[in-house]
Design an enzyme around this catalytic site. Structure first.
Site, PDB file in Angstrom:
ATOM      1  CD  GLU A 226       9.261  -4.690 -16.993  1.00  0.00           C
ATOM      2  OE1 GLU A 226       8.365  -4.193 -17.676  1.00  0.00           O
ATOM      3  OE2 GLU A 226       9.274  -4.490 -15.960  1.00  0.00           O
TER       4      GLU A 226
ATOM      5  CB  CYS B  61      18.554  -2.092 -12.390  1.00  0.00           C
ATOM      6  SG  CYS B  61      17.261  -2.620 -11.173  1.00  0.00           S
TER       7      CYS B  61
ATOM      8  CB  CYS C 119       9.103 -11.095  -5.219  1.00  0.00           C
ATOM      9  SG  CYS C 119      10.216 -10.788  -3.791  1.00  0.00           S
TER      10      CYS C 119
ATOM     11  CB  CYS D 288       7.848  -5.102   0.211  1.00  0.00           C
ATOM     12  SG  CYS D 288       9.067  -6.121   0.856  1.00  0.00           S
TER      13      CYS D 288
ATOM     14  CB  CYS E 123       7.207  -3.567  -3.583  1.00  0.00           C
ATOM     15  SG  CYS E 123       8.239  -4.267  -5.148  1.00  0.00           S
TER      16      CYS E 123
ATOM     17  CG  ASN F 147       9.362   5.389  -8.135  1.00  0.00           C
ATOM     18  OD1 ASN F 147       9.419   6.346  -8.460  1.00  0.00           O
ATOM     19  ND2 ASN F 147      10.561   4.554  -7.949  1.00  0.00           N
TER      20      ASN F 147
ATOM     21  CB  CYS G 171      12.884   1.633  -7.270  1.00  0.00           C
ATOM     22  SG  CYS G 171      14.440   2.136  -7.375  1.00  0.00           S
TER      23      CYS G 171
HETATM   24  N1  SAH Z   1      14.062  -7.455  -3.527  1.00  0.00           N
HETATM   25  C1  SAH Z   1      15.196  -6.845  -3.333  1.00  0.00           C
HETATM   26  C2  SAH Z   1      15.781  -6.041  -4.271  1.00  0.00           C
HETATM   27  C3  SAH Z   1      14.523  -5.460  -5.501  1.00  0.00           C
HETATM   28  S1  SAH Z   1      13.878  -4.095  -4.917  1.00  0.00           S
HETATM   29  C4  SAH Z   1      14.911  -5.855  -2.338  1.00  0.00           C
HETATM   30  O1  SAH Z   1      13.794  -5.751  -1.701  1.00  0.00           O
HETATM   31  O2  SAH Z   1      15.892  -4.908  -1.735  1.00  0.00           O
HETATM   32  C5  SAH Z   1      15.080  -2.610  -5.156  1.00  0.00           C
HETATM   33  C6  SAH Z   1      14.459  -1.424  -4.101  1.00  0.00           C
HETATM   34  O3  SAH Z   1      13.401  -0.728  -4.666  1.00  0.00           O
HETATM   35  C7  SAH Z   1      14.230  -1.930  -2.749  1.00  0.00           C
HETATM   36  O4  SAH Z   1      14.885  -1.176  -1.847  1.00  0.00           O
HETATM   37  C8  SAH Z   1      12.665  -1.717  -2.774  1.00  0.00           C
HETATM   38  O5  SAH Z   1      12.204  -1.862  -1.438  1.00  0.00           O
HETATM   39  C9  SAH Z   1      12.534  -0.634  -3.526  1.00  0.00           C
HETATM   40  N2  SAH Z   1      11.177  -0.245  -4.188  1.00  0.00           N
HETATM   41  C10 SAH Z   1      10.321  -1.337  -4.254  1.00  0.00           C
HETATM   42  N3  SAH Z   1       9.005  -0.902  -4.718  1.00  0.00           N
HETATM   43  C11 SAH Z   1       9.163   0.617  -4.659  1.00  0.00           C
HETATM   44  C12 SAH Z   1       8.461   1.833  -5.039  1.00  0.00           C
HETATM   45  N4  SAH Z   1       7.037   1.467  -5.410  1.00  0.00           N
HETATM   46  N5  SAH Z   1       9.052   2.910  -4.956  1.00  0.00           N
HETATM   47  C13 SAH Z   1      10.261   3.046  -4.822  1.00  0.00           C
HETATM   48  N6  SAH Z   1      10.889   2.238  -4.413  1.00  0.00           N
HETATM   49  C14 SAH Z   1      10.609   0.822  -4.263  1.00  0.00           C
HETATM   50 FE1  SF4 Z   2      10.309  -8.687  -3.231  1.00  0.00          FE
HETATM   51 FE2  SF4 Z   2       9.687  -6.006  -3.858  1.00  0.00          FE
HETATM   52 FE3  SF4 Z   2      10.056  -6.553  -1.178  1.00  0.00          FE
HETATM   53 FE4  SF4 Z   2      12.174  -6.560  -2.856  1.00  0.00          FE
HETATM   54  S1  SF4 Z   2      10.822  -4.938  -2.188  1.00  0.00           S
HETATM   55  S2  SF4 Z   2      11.793  -8.308  -1.596  1.00  0.00           S
HETATM   56  S3  SF4 Z   2      11.234  -7.285  -4.845  1.00  0.00           S
HETATM   57  S4  SF4 Z   2       8.605  -7.456  -2.744  1.00  0.00           S
END
Ligand code: SAH
Ligand code: SF4
Length: 398
Positions: free
Chosen positions: A116, A129, A136, A140, A143, A327, A370
């Site tokens: 996406e 974006c 991935c 995390c 996420c 989110n 995000c």
């Molecule tokens: N993998 C990279 C970039 C993608 S994520 C990283 O982790 O930095 C982009 C941002 O969205 C990151 O800061 C991530 O931690 C945040 N993010 C991921 N899931 C989220 C969620 N459910 N609610 C809010 N932010 C989130």
């Molecule tokens: Fe991967 Fe999501 Fe962690 Fe970013 S926040 S490194 S996309 S698992």
């Protein structure tokens, strides 16, 4: 907090099975590779630099996808290009437009996988974006993308192709020599904050961003590109040296104990190691600050004490703290902090002298916010068995 995760998933990365065409896709080739390919296809050495420039401008400045439209090239040279090359970008499978103007593109890449790309219009800028991987490898715990396996890295062509398809949709290919000023562009900024960890696909991300920054093409300033990393420490300096873009870091916690759980890569490179790498990031100044992303999770990382610890930790680093209200997604083990809590947290940071914007979730009605980028790959995953068969892997492994 109960959620714990390993640093990486138990992944099976499917090898890419690229279509075995004989033609080379021009999109994504760095300049020197393009020139070498033109020579290999029969372009005389002496003309190679000129031809490289001409083709480059057609593809990246004008957005042309057909060789026969390259009218400053002789007909027989266009035919030579046609025989040897293609100009391909990923296909847009569907587009959703949110009530707030955010556009989410579901994009299909070679092999049938989907990622996406999200376009976010704001008053003074338009931000795209961009995704760097399908899924991935990291896990995390807050996420949505992190709950799906890595399918594969995107190629440079597929990364810069996301910018090109957004420009197609926005109708933003300028006349040669009449590039609009950055502020006037619909697509003025890039954030590598889509699916995937960009520093685990470094070379492709770098090549794609170099193309996006090239002055004879898409021509975005390095200061308008922000790469977000979860904290892949050994690659951080390379991002400065080889791309020169701005950096955002998914910080999210102020103790190793909590960060280990939220961003498990912290077990490999902890807060202290990460901060040392950030302090060394070149060109840091007030105009080139590091963005600390901080997701607000109720009762997990959102106390006044956390805010004060955060300020102390980043002392001396030119920084902005981007607070992201969590989110939620179905089955997520966390809740979003209350508005009052988020504002109280922001206030402490602000009073310590740092900008502390609270990110307004955009495109929530189309699941474009995000960390919600998942649905597409989820579908792709259902056909893993088919993908594995195609790649010649016994399906019992998938
Ligand atoms: N993998 C990279 C970039 C993608 S994520 C990283 O982790 O930095 C982009 C941002 O969205 C990151 O800061 C991530 O931690 C945040 N993010 C991921 N899931 C989220 C969620 N459910 N609610 C809010 N932010 C989130
Ligand atoms: Fe991967 Fe999501 Fe962690 Fe970013 S926040 S490194 S996309 S698992």
């Amino acid at each position: 907090m109960s959620a714990t995760s390993p640093i990486t998933q138990d992944v099976l990365t499917l090898p890419r099975k690229l279509p075995q065409g004989t033609k080379t896709n021009i999109v994504g080739l760095p300049r020197n590779a393009l020139r070498a390919a033109l020579v290999a296809a029969g372009t005389p050495e002496k003309q190679a630099k000129m031809r490289e420039n001409q083709v480059w401008q057609w593809v990246y400045h004008k957005g042309v996808r057909q060789f026969d439209l390259m009218t400053n090239l002789a007909k027989d040279y266009r035919a030579l290009l046609e025989q040897n090359f293609t100009i391909e970008i990923p296909e847009v499978v569907s587009k959703h437009v949110s009530s707030d103007g955010t556009r989410k593109y579901l994009v299909r890449i070679a092999g049938g996988h989907e990622v996406e790309t999200v376009y976010i219009p704001e008053e003074d800028r338009g931000t795209l974006c961009v995704s760097s991987q399908v899924g991935c490898t990291l896990t995390c715990s807050f996420c949505h993308t992190g709950t799906q396996k890595l399918v594969r890295n995107l190629t440079a062509g597929e990364i810069v192709g996301q910018i090109m398809l957004a420009r197609d949709d926005l109708g933003e290919w300028p006349e040669l020599g009449r590039a609009p000023k950055d502020e006037a562009r619909l697509l003025s900024n890039i954030v590598l904050m889509g699916m995937g960890e960009p520093l685990y696909n470094f070379d492709a991300v770098r090549d794609a961003m170099k193309i996006a920054m090239d002055g004879e093409g898409i021509s975005l300033s390095r200061r308008r590109i922000t790469l977000s990393t979860s904290g892949v420490v050994p690659e951080i300096a390379r991002a400065a040296d080889e791309i020169g873009c701005l950096l955002a870091v998914s910080f999210h916690a102020t103790t190793d104990e909590v960060r280990d759980k939220l961003v498990p890569i912290n077990k490999k490179w902890n807060i202290e190691t990460l901060l040392a790498a950030l302090r060394d990031y070149p060109r840091l100044s007030n105009s080139e600050r590091i963005t600390f992303e901080y997701v607000m999770l109720k009762g997990v990382n959102d106390s006044d004490e956390d805010a004060r610890r955060l300020v102390k930790l980043i002392e001396g680093i030119p920084a902005k703290i981007n607070l992201i209200p969590f989110n939620e997604w179905p089955g997520a083990p966390y809740e979003r902090s209350s508005n009052n809590r988020i504002h109280a947290f922001a206030d402490i940071i602000y009073k310590a002298g740092y900008a502390s914007p609270i990110r307004t979730p955009r495109g929530e009605d189309i699941m474009a916010a995000c960390g919600q980028l998942k649905s597409a790959t989820e579908r792709a995953r259902k056909s893993r068995a088919a993908v594995a068969r195609e790649a010649g892997i016994p399906t019992s492994q998938t």
